[in-house]
Scaffold this motif. Sequence first.
Motif, short mmCIF file in Angstrom:
data_model
loop_
_atom_site.label_atom_id
_atom_site.label_comp_id
_atom_site.label_asym_id
_atom_site.label_seq_id
_atom_site.Cartn_x
_atom_site.Cartn_y
_atom_site.Cartn_z
N ARG A 44 4.15 5.66 -5.52
CA ARG A 44 4.13 5.62 -6.98
C ARG A 44 3.15 6.66 -7.53
NH1 ARG A 44 1.06 3.76 -10.89
NH2 ARG A 44 -0.43 2.87 -9.40
N LYS A 45 1.98 6.76 -6.87
CA LYS A 45 0.97 7.71 -7.32
C LYS A 45 1.46 9.15 -7.16
CE LYS A 45 -3.91 8.90 -6.75
NZ LYS A 45 -5.18 8.59 -6.04
N LEU A 46 2.13 9.41 -6.06
CA LEU A 46 2.66 10.76 -5.85
C LEU A 46 3.74 11.11 -6.85
CD1 LEU A 46 2.85 10.82 -1.93
CD2 LEU A 46 1.40 12.27 -3.38
N GLN A 71 2.32 1.78 -3.44
CA GLN A 71 1.34 2.32 -4.38
C GLN A 71 1.11 3.81 -4.12
OE1 GLN A 71 0.37 0.78 -6.86
NE2 GLN A 71 0.31 -1.43 -6.48
N ARG A 72 1.13 4.21 -2.86
CA ARG A 72 0.95 5.62 -2.52
C ARG A 72 2.11 6.47 -3.05
NH1 ARG A 72 2.74 9.19 1.16
NH2 ARG A 72 4.10 7.64 2.17
N GLU A 105 0.82 -1.21 0.00
CA GLU A 105 0.00 0.00 0.00
C GLU A 105 0.86 1.26 0.00
OE1 GLU A 105 -0.35 -2.57 2.01
OE2 GLU A 105 -2.22 -3.41 1.18
N THR A 151 4.32 9.65 -9.96
CA THR A 151 3.92 9.59 -11.36
C THR A 151 2.65 10.37 -11.68
OG1 THR A 151 2.62 7.56 -11.07
CG2 THR A 151 4.98 7.31 -11.54
N GLY A 152 1.84 10.63 -10.64
CA GLY A 152 0.59 11.34 -10.86
C GLY A 152 -0.51 10.45 -11.40
N GLU A 153 -0.26 9.14 -11.45
CA GLU A 153 -1.27 8.21 -11.99
C GLU A 153 -2.20 7.71 -10.89
OE1 GLU A 153 0.86 5.09 -13.86
OE2 GLU A 153 1.66 6.36 -15.45
#
Length: 304
Positions: A298-300, A295-296, A292, A302-304
């Motif tokens: 990665r989102k920050l 994933q958090r 988790e 890449t913006g995906e």
Amino acid sequence: MAKATKKQALGRGLSALLKDPENDIQSVSDKNADKVIGNVVELDLGAIEVNPFQPRSNFNDEALEELASSIRELGIIQPITVRKLDFNKYQLVSGERRFRASKMVGLGTIPAYIRIANDQESLEMALVENIQRQDLDPIEIALSYQRLIDEIEVTQEKLSDRVGKKRSTITNYLRLLKLHPIIQTGMRDGFISMGHGRALINIEKKKDQIDLYENVVSNSLSVRETEQLVKAYQESKKDPSLLNKKVQVSKETPGYISKGIDSLKEHLSAKVDVSTSANGKGKIVIPFHSKEEFQRLRKLLTGE
């Protein structure tokens, strides 16, 4: 274009003059000497021998190929300098790279300035000109200074005047010759800089110099880090165990990293580790402890 053609024709004319046994010029007072000295003369490459006093011993093959390609396209832009040895026989004073590249291209002649000089004058001219004009490595410069001192018999103070360098600068170069030959070779090959070498000079034992040199190269230590390494070694009273492990030295964090890392930590809400090497490269390490969290992050990022 007319001027260039006239100059080239003049060079060929002087070349013919020099090949005439009746006009063999041996000194500046000889007949027709004034027509040759100070003028550019086209000389046969086969009539020129390399200078045994040449301080440069390493000639980069790739750089020579590039120079040869330039000569093939544009010709010799800057004449070499030679001294007259005998009838139609000359020795290089400066310009060995141009001489070698011209032979690679297959030229038959090369433009040259002719000088009348004895061995001592030739040595001094070759060494001083190379020190001032060529991209010699620190060891080649040091060897050139040492040869001038030994063979011309000048003091460091007089040498300072002749080459236009501070005496302290000459002393720093000469001290490099106290390094182990392996370290000198490493400096010539670009593994370490003169600054690294100056730090390692402070280690008296050659074996210990080598051990610390290997540490410097394997860990890509900067000059400042090398100085810290030497200091740590000296403070340990030359503890042999120090040489068998990586000595930790404090690394200075570049200003741009110090300014940016806090905002990066705040943005990610995570720990961020940054490390840099002596050549300016580095890496950013962001640890995570679960799927988790990954994933958090990665989102920050890449913006995906």
